[in-house]
Scaffold this active site. Structure first.
Site, PDB file in Angstrom:
ATOM      1  N   LYS A 161      -6.229   2.728   2.189  1.00  0.00           N
ATOM      2  CA  LYS A 161      -6.952   2.118   1.060  1.00  0.00           C
ATOM      3  C   LYS A 161      -7.826   3.156   0.355  1.00  0.00           C
ATOM      4  CE  LYS A 161      -6.759  -2.395   3.217  1.00  0.00           C
ATOM      5  NZ  LYS A 161      -7.435  -3.282   4.175  1.00  0.00           N
ATOM      6  N   GLY A 216      -5.184 -12.537   4.042  1.00  0.00           N
ATOM      7  CA  GLY A 216      -4.884 -13.963   3.950  1.00  0.00           C
ATOM      8  C   GLY A 216      -3.915 -14.199   2.821  1.00  0.00           C
ATOM      9  N   LYS A 218       0.816  -1.217   0.000  1.00  0.00           N
ATOM     10  CA  LYS A 218       0.000   0.000   0.000  1.00  0.00           C
ATOM     11  C   LYS A 218       0.850   1.267   0.000  1.00  0.00           C
ATOM     12  CE  LYS A 218      -2.654  -1.863   3.463  1.00  0.00           C
ATOM     13  NZ  LYS A 218      -2.812  -3.241   3.089  1.00  0.00           N
ATOM     14  N   ASP A 232      -5.194   1.913   8.349  1.00  0.00           N
ATOM     15  CA  ASP A 232      -5.155   0.958   7.233  1.00  0.00           C
ATOM     16  C   ASP A 232      -6.304   1.227   6.264  1.00  0.00           C
ATOM     17  OD1 ASP A 232      -4.389  -1.764   6.006  1.00  0.00           O
ATOM     18  OD2 ASP A 232      -6.503  -2.039   6.546  1.00  0.00           O
ATOM     19  N   GLU A 258      -3.809  -4.681  -7.428  1.00  0.00           N
ATOM     20  CA  GLU A 258      -5.101  -5.184  -6.941  1.00  0.00           C
ATOM     21  C   GLU A 258      -5.033  -5.660  -5.491  1.00  0.00           C
ATOM     22  OE1 GLU A 258      -8.515  -5.226  -6.901  1.00  0.00           O
ATOM     23  OE2 GLU A 258      -8.331  -5.623  -9.042  1.00  0.00           O
TER      24      GLU A 258
END
Lengths: 162, 328
Positions: B211, B305, B111, B207, B135
Site C-alpha cells: 500500500k 470487507g 494491489k 500488505d 481507490e
C-alpha cells in the site's frame, strides 16, 4: 541559574542576551520584585538549555555585563526517548548494550525495565535513552540500531519525533 | 454506464449486490470468475447469478473466459477485482492493459498491478483517453487516494503514515487490551475471518508495504518497489512488549510511513500513546497526511470487507462517469 541584576531599565535584556549569544535557549524566566526590598538589585531565575561546553562562555559574558550569578544548578540529559527491545537480551549481553550507549559520552541509558519470559522465549525490555539534544538522541538511536542488528534484537521505536 | 466485472469473490459479489439494490445508473453486462463467465449486453440478472455462484461455485458458463468478456461484452468500464498477485500482478495486469488499450476505463481493487506497473498503465490509459482508478486497493473504504489527489490538491505532502493493515491492528489490539499472546490473537483473527489461512502477507507487513508503494508511486510520483520498503512485521512481538508499553499509557501498532523528503518507505511496529489519533481499535485503518497548508489530516475507516471495498469501487465508477460529462 539564579542571577542578580541592577534594578534599572534594560538590565533584564542585558542579562538574557548573552544566553542567545552563546547559542542557548531560554525555557523560563522568573522575575520577582519584592516591594519591601530596599536593595538596588533584583533576583532573576532563568531556566535554559545550553550547548555542550558553553557554560563558561556564558559566565564570562554575564560577568562583563555586570550581572552576578548567585547559583547554578546543572541538570544534564533532559531529552528522553523510550524504546522497547525484544530478543535474547540477556544472552546477547545486555550490560554490554547499555555500556556502549553510556560510553558515548553524549547519551546514557536512564531507565531499564524488563519482563522475564518463559525459558527460550524472547525477553522484552523498555529502555530510556537520555541526552542533551535531539541530534545526540538521534546519534544514540543510530548506535542502538547498529547494536541491535549485530545482536539480532528487534527495536520498537516511538512514532513521534523521528 | 455499463460495466464488466472480472473476479467474483467477496468483493465482486458485494459490488454486484449493491449495484443491484441501489439505483446508481450502473448496468452490469458481464461477470467472470476464475472458472466461468456470463454476458448479457442488456444487463444481467444479478440475483440469479449470485444464486448460481452460491450453489455451484460458478457465476456462469465455463466456456466464457475473461478474454471473451473483454473482447465481446459491451462495457464502458472494466471492474477488475480478481485476487492480488504481488509478484507478477497476473492475470489482472493483462486484463487491465487490454481494456485500457481498447480505450475502456478500468477500476480495480487489485494491489499487484498498481504497485508493479502504475506508470506504464497510466501511460496506456492516457494514450487511449480513458481512466485508471484504484481507490479500493488502498485501505478499503477510506477514500485515501481521492483525498490525497483531489481533496488536498495544492498541498505539499511531507509525510504519510498510519495503520494500513486491519489484521495486524486487530491482533495488536487484542494483545494489548486482553493480554492475549500473539498466537491466541492470531487464532482469534482467523476464526473471525480477519486473517487468511496463510497470514504471512499481513503479519509480516508485506500488505502494508504494498500500500505504501502504491501511494508513493501514484500520489507522490516515486518509482518504488516492494524491495525499497524497510519492513518489520508483528510476528515477533510478544505480549510482554505490549504490557511494557502499557505501563506508560502507550501501546504498539504496525505503522506504515512514507517520509516524502527522504523518499523513505518503512513498515514497522511502533510505540504510540494510547490516546493517539492513529490508535484505532480492531480492524480499522487510519492514515495521517502531514501537509504544508492543511496541516495534519487523518482519515479513519474500515480497511477491508466486501461492502466497504465496493464503496470505493462505486465511488471510482461515479467519478469516471462525472469526468466524462455523464455520457454513460
Amino acid at each position: 541559574m539564579k542571577l542578580e541584576i541592577k534594578d534599572s531599565p534594560g538590565q533584564l535584556v542585558a542579562a538574557l542576551k548573552p544566553v542567545s549569544d552563546v547559542g542557548g535557549n531560554i525555557k523560563s524566566v522568573i522575575h520577582e520584585r519584592d516591594p519591601l526590598s530596599e536593595s538596588k538589585t533584583l533576583d532573576v531565575e532563568i531556566t535554559l538549555e545550553l550547548p555542550e561546553g558553553k557554560l563558561d562562555d556564558l559566565k564570562n559574558l554575564l560577568k562583563k555585563s555586570g550581572v552576578s550569578i548567585l547559583r547554578i544548578g546543572e541538570e544534564r540529559f533532559l531529552i528522553r526517548k523510550s524504546v522497547i527491545l525484544i530478543g535474547h537480551l540477556i544472552h546477547t549481553d545486555l550490560s554490554d548494550t547499555v555500556d556502549r550507549i553510556d560510553g558515548t559520552g553524549f547519551a546514557e541509558v536512564g531507565e531499564l525495565s524488563m519482563i522475564m519470559p518463559a525459558v527460550n522465549e524472547p525477553t522484552s525490555a523498555k529502555l530510556t535513552i537520555k541526552s542533551d539534544s535531539i541530534e545526540d538522541i538521534t546519534r544514540a538511536m543510530d548506535l542502538l540500531r547498529d547494536i541491535s542488528r549485530q545482536k539480532g534484537i528487534l527495536i520498537v521505536e516511538p512514532l513521534e519525533g523521528i | 454506464m455499463k460495466i464488466a466485472i472480472l473476479g467474483f469473490g467477496s468483493v465482486g459479489k458485494g459490488l454486484a449486490r449493491i449495484i443491484n439494490e441501489k439505483n446508481l445508473g450502473i448496468i452490469i453486462t458481464a461477470v467472470g470468475d476464475s472458472k466461468s463467465g456470463i454476458i448479457d449486453n442488456k444487463g444481467l440478472d444479478i440475483c440469479k447469478i449470485l444464486d448460481n455462484k452460491e450453489k455451484t461455485g460458478l457465476c456462469g458458463d465455463m466456456k466464457i473466459t475473461p478474454e471473451l468478456i473483454l473482447n465481446s461484452a459491451d462495457y464502458d468500464v472494466l471492474v477488475e477485482v480478481t485476487p492480488t498477485n504481488a509478484d507478477t500482478g497476473q492475470p489482472a495486469l493483462e486484463y487491465i492493459k487490454y481494456a485500457l488499450s481498447k480505450g475502456k476505463s478500468v477500476v480495480t481493487s487489485n494491489k499487484g498491478p498498481i504497485a508493479l506497473e502504475y506508470s506504464n498503465l497510466l501511460k496506456i490509459a492516457e494514450e487511449n483517453k480513458c481512466f485508471l482508478r484504484f481507490e479500493a486497493a488502498v485501505c478499503g473504504a477510506i477514500p485515501i487516494i481521492h483525498a490525497l489527489e483531489h481533496g488536498l490538491a495544492g498541498n505539499n505532502i511531507k509525510r504519510i503514515y498510519g495503520v494500513f493493515n486491519g489484521t495486524c491492528n486487530y491482533i495488536l489490539t487484542r494483545m494489548s487490551d486482553e493480554k492475549l499472546t500473539y498466537q491466541q490473537a492470531l487464532l482469534e483473527a482467523r476464526e473471525l475471518g480477519y486473517a487468511e489461512a496463510d497470514p504471512t502477507y499481513d503479519i509480516k507487513g508485506i500488505d502494508a508495504a504494498i500500500k505504501l508503494v502504491i501511494l508513493a508511486n501514484t500520489i507522490l510520483g516515486f518509482h518504488k518497489t516492494l524491495d525499497d520498503v524497510d519492513i518489520t512485521g508483528i510476528d515477533n512481538i510478544p505480549s510482554d512488549a505490549l504490557q511494557l508499553a502499557g505501563e506508560d499509557e502507550k501501546t504498539i501498532r504496525l505503522i506504515g510511513e512514507i517520509d516524502v523528503e527522504n523518499e523513505k518507505l518503512r513498515v514497522s511496529p511502533r510505540i504510540l500513546l494510547k490516546n493517539h489519533t492513529l490508535v484505532v481499535q480492531d480492524t480499522l485503518n487510519a492514515v495521517t497526511a502531514e501537509t504544508d497548508l492543511a496541516g495534519n489530516v487523518t482519515l479513519i475507516g474500515k480497511g477491508a470487507g466486501s461492502v466497504e471495498t465496493a464503496s470505493s469501487i462505486i465511488s471510482d465508477l461515479l467519478f469516471i462517469r462525472e469526468c466524462n460529462g455523464r455520457r454513460y
